[in-house]
Design a protein around this motif. Structure first.
Motif, PDB file in Angstrom:
ATOM      1  N   GLN A  70       0.825  -1.211   0.000  1.00 49.04           N
ATOM      2  CA  GLN A  70       0.000   0.000   0.000  1.00 49.04           C
ATOM      3  C   GLN A  70       0.855   1.256   0.000  1.00 49.04           C
ATOM      4  OE1 GLN A  70      -2.607  -0.711   3.315  1.00 49.04           O
ATOM      5  NE2 GLN A  70      -4.164  -1.620   2.018  1.00 49.04           N
ATOM      6  N   LYS A  73       0.937   7.410  -6.514  1.00 53.62           N
ATOM      7  CA  LYS A  73      -0.474   7.634  -6.861  1.00 53.62           C
ATOM      8  C   LYS A  73      -0.668   8.744  -7.888  1.00 53.62           C
ATOM      9  CE  LYS A  73      -1.056  10.704  -3.153  1.00 53.62           C
ATOM     10  NZ  LYS A  73      -1.695  11.914  -2.904  1.00 53.62           N
ATOM     11  N   VAL A  80      -5.031   1.038 -13.637  1.00 53.18           N
ATOM     12  CA  VAL A  80      -5.799   0.322 -12.624  1.00 53.18           C
ATOM     13  C   VAL A  80      -4.861  -0.531 -11.775  1.00 53.18           C
ATOM     14  CG1 VAL A  80      -7.570  -1.426 -12.242  1.00 53.18           C
ATOM     15  CG2 VAL A  80      -7.891   0.325 -14.000  1.00 53.18           C
ATOM     16  N   VAL A  81      -4.982  -0.390 -10.466  1.00 55.62           N
ATOM     17  CA  VAL A  81      -4.145  -1.183  -9.575  1.00 55.62           C
ATOM     18  C   VAL A  81      -5.028  -2.192  -8.857  1.00 55.62           C
ATOM     19  CG1 VAL A  81      -2.609  -1.137  -7.592  1.00 55.62           C
ATOM     20  CG2 VAL A  81      -2.570   0.731  -9.235  1.00 55.62           C
ATOM     21  N   LEU A 140      -0.224   7.289 -11.244  1.00 57.99           N
ATOM     22  CA  LEU A 140      -1.162   6.178 -11.457  1.00 57.99           C
ATOM     23  C   LEU A 140      -2.581   6.712 -11.712  1.00 57.99           C
ATOM     24  CD1 LEU A 140       0.081   3.668  -8.730  1.00 57.99           C
ATOM     25  CD2 LEU A 140       0.143   3.305 -11.190  1.00 57.99           C
ATOM     26  N   ILE A 141      -2.975   7.696 -10.911  1.00 59.45           N
ATOM     27  CA  ILE A 141      -4.319   8.261 -11.082  1.00 59.45           C
ATOM     28  C   ILE A 141      -4.386   9.024 -12.395  1.00 59.45           C
ATOM     29  CG2 ILE A 141      -5.964   9.960 -10.192  1.00 59.45           C
ATOM     30  CD1 ILE A 141      -5.072   9.236  -7.378  1.00 59.45           C
ATOM     31  N   ILE A 184       2.146   1.904  -3.488  1.00 56.77           N
ATOM     32  CA  ILE A 184       1.133   2.418  -4.413  1.00 56.77           C
ATOM     33  C   ILE A 184       0.855   3.883  -4.113  1.00 56.77           C
ATOM     34  CG2 ILE A 184      -1.248   2.166  -5.188  1.00 56.77           C
ATOM     35  CD1 ILE A 184      -0.991  -0.808  -4.532  1.00 56.77           C
ATOM     36  N   ARG A 185       0.763   4.195  -2.833  1.00 57.25           N
ATOM     37  CA  ARG A 185       0.514   5.600  -2.464  1.00 57.25           C
ATOM     38  C   ARG A 185       1.631   6.504  -2.965  1.00 57.25           C
ATOM     39  NH1 ARG A 185      -0.721   3.793   3.007  1.00 57.25           N
ATOM     40  NH2 ARG A 185       1.307   4.666   3.502  1.00 57.25           N
TER      41      ARG A 185
END
Lengths: 339, 227
Positions: free
Chosen positions: A192, A199, A208-209, A202-203, A195-196
């Motif tokens: 997590q 972000k 898509v994660v 990614l956003i 991913i943060r």
């Protein structure tokens, strides 16, 4: 060293001796008429000289073969000077003295570079901790003044942050053993956090994660794993197929004596011939040479190096145009579990 | 009532920006300008929470932590630029409640602040956001209106709370997504749409549908008043 080799080394002395014996014999033939003297002189000379050469040969042979044997057994050959027994002849003592001195000078020299390197590493670490302050301030300024421009600066600042992080871990990578603490960590927290960290992109890129089955504990140093995982995720982002649906799937599975964390993407993949070389330092491959990817060939090299130090296996499978999967294999057997 | 956060940090620019940032996010932030009587000053200001830099010029952050702990239960979040596990363990041993590493993720910082404050607030019963038309109970994840209650999922609660906290301006979808990702909910575009639709339906059950308004192409806005 065989006796024959030993004698070969003494050919000039032997020739001189034979010459001396020959002249003595000639004198004896002319001036003396006793047969006993004529025979005794050459025979006694030959016998005493042979015995003395035997003694010398065995003394040296014993000395050198012991050194040879020790040398063969030694992993770090330069310790040999410490292990030579005090020799009982002058050449041996000289040799030992020479070895001791060269060794000392070599050790001094190596230490000098060790200190220089240590010093440099400390400087880099300090520098990185210093640079984090302006990075933090910049991010705050961006947050306090949100606009399209600052958003774009934020992306760049995040890149700087990642490169800085890489430099820190590179500096630490040669001395991992000093910098880690193995604890029970939750893979979920680690994933997590990674991913943060990514972000924003990614956003923005609508990647898509999908994370599942990651509620597992492993014994490791979470900071290092976060760094490694972050490099892998960043590769997945970097080498996605532009303009197509991108997905990163992160999941774990429990093996018999291990836990496998897999990071799978549907990106551009790697040429079959290049898959085996991705962990080499400076290897960029076809993908890395694509315009504006700016691959440095350091990321995966560093991952592999750190994994080796942490006792984690890393494997990479990829099919060109279909995607890449990286597995991190944590030992989690009955032997390594801390309970 | 706004909660007071004290910033103890020696880098002036970082301190100022942090102050602005916290003020923009609904806290009352203040900071120490000199570090001669740090411990006395902190106790005198008596904040609800303190952000403490571990590397200060005159006095060691760990030392402050230890001294404060002797006299107060004030929640402390440490700011550090060292980030290995050993330093982390040390920090926690000195009695800090949490820590962030520079360069910190700002949403995470906010999340940590609000989680810590909430923990202290639950004890004093301040875990509710009261608007004119309904009450949002955060720890129970419930909207209460008159005698009716509607339960919200984690994401719905997060979205509503974020909208309320940023009322009077349009909140973009990306911003909401950013916030949700920081709470470890890695939703994609479609999931966000579903979450918002469900939240609206739940609000509609209480006749509050008009509170969350869509601004086409821009985002959402909360049209309510917080007491």
């Amino acid at each position: 060293m065989s006796y024959f080799e030993f004698l070969k080394d003494k050919i000039p002395q032997i020739i001189l001796l034979l010459f001396a014996m020959l002249t003595i014999e000639m004198f004896l033939l002319v001036y003396s008429n006793g047969i006993f003297i004529k025979l005794y002189v050459p025979v006694i000379l030959l016998i005493t000289l042979s015995i003395s050469s035997f003694i010398e040969y065995f003394r040296k042979k014993e000395f050198y073969s012991r050194i040879q044997d020790t040398l063969n057994d030694l992993e770090e050959k330069f310790y040999i000077s410490e292990l030579i027994e005090e020799p009982n002849f002058i050449e041996g003592r000289l040799l030992k003295e020479i070895l001791l001195q060269t060794n000392k000078s070599m050790v001094d020299n190596v230490n000098k570079y060790k200190y220089i390197q240590e010093d440099y590493k400390e400087y880099i670490e300090m520098w990185i901790h210093e640079i984090k302050i302006p990075i933090a301030t910049t991010k705050l300024i961006i947050e306090n003044n949100k606009s399209k421009v600052t958003k774009s600066i934020e992306e760049e600042i995040e890149k700087i942050e990642n490169y800085t992080e890489q430099a820190l871990y590179y500096a630490r990578s040669s001395t991992v053993e000093k910098d880690y603490i193995i604890r029970k960590c939750s893979l979920k927290d680690i994933v997590q956090e990674c991913i943060r960290k990514n972000k924003t992109i990614l956003i923005q890129e609508k990647i898509v994660v999908d994370t599942h089955d990651i509620d597992i504990q492993v014994n490791t140093d979470s900071k290092w794993i976060i760094f490694i995982l972050n490099q892998i995720i960043q590769n997945s982002i970097k080498y996605r197929k532009i303009g197509e649906f991108s997905q990163i799937e992160i999941y774990s599975s429990r093996g018999k004596e291990n836990v496998i964390l897999s990071i799978k993407d549907n990106g551009m993949g790697i040429e079959k011939a290049e898959v085996d070389r991705v962990f080499e330092k400076g290897f960029t491959g076809t993908n890395g040479r694509i315009l504006d990817k700016k691959s440095t060939g350091i990321g995966l090299y560093l991952c592999k190096k750190l994994c080796d130090k942490l006792g984690i296996a890393i494997e990479l499978n990829s099919v060109k145009n279909e995607g890449t999967q990286v597995n991190l294999i944590f030992p989690n057997g009955s032997y390594t579990s801390m309970n | 009532m706004m909660q007071k956060i004290l910033i103890v940090e020696d880098d002036k620019k970082l301190r100022d920006e942090l102050e602005i940032f916290l003020n923009n996010n609904g806290y009352y932030a203040c900071s120490l300008k000199n570090f001669n009587n740090t411990i006395k000053d902190i106790l005198q200001i008596n904040p609800d929470l303190m952000l403490l830099d571990i590397n200060l010029p005159q006095i060691d952050g760990n030392c402050i932590c230890k001294e404060i702990r002797k006299k107060s239960t004030l929640p402390i979040i440490i700011i550090t630029s060292r980030d290995n596990e050993r330093d982390e363990l040390l920090i926690m041993n000195y009695g800090a409640d949490n820590y962030v590493t520079k360069p910190f993720n700002l949403q995470i910082l906010l999340a940590k602040i609000s989680a810590l404050l909430r923990r202290t607030n639950i004890e004093s019963g301040q875990d509710l956001i009261r608007t004119k038309k309904f009450v949002l109970n955060i720890s129970k994840s419930v909207i209460e209106k008159d005698n009716k209650k509607v339960e919200l999922t984690k994401n719905e609660l997060r979205i509503l709370r974020y909208l309320i906290e940023h009322k009077d301006r349009i909140v973009s979808r990306d911003e909401i997504m950013d916030y949700l990702w920081d709470s470890n909910s890695f939703v994609d575009d479609n999931t966000l749409t579903v979450n918002i639709t469900r939240l609206r339906n739940k609000l509609a059950e209480l006749n509050l549908k008009e509170l969350v308004e869509t601004k086409r192409g821009q985002g959402y806005i909360f049209r309510g008043e917080v007491e």
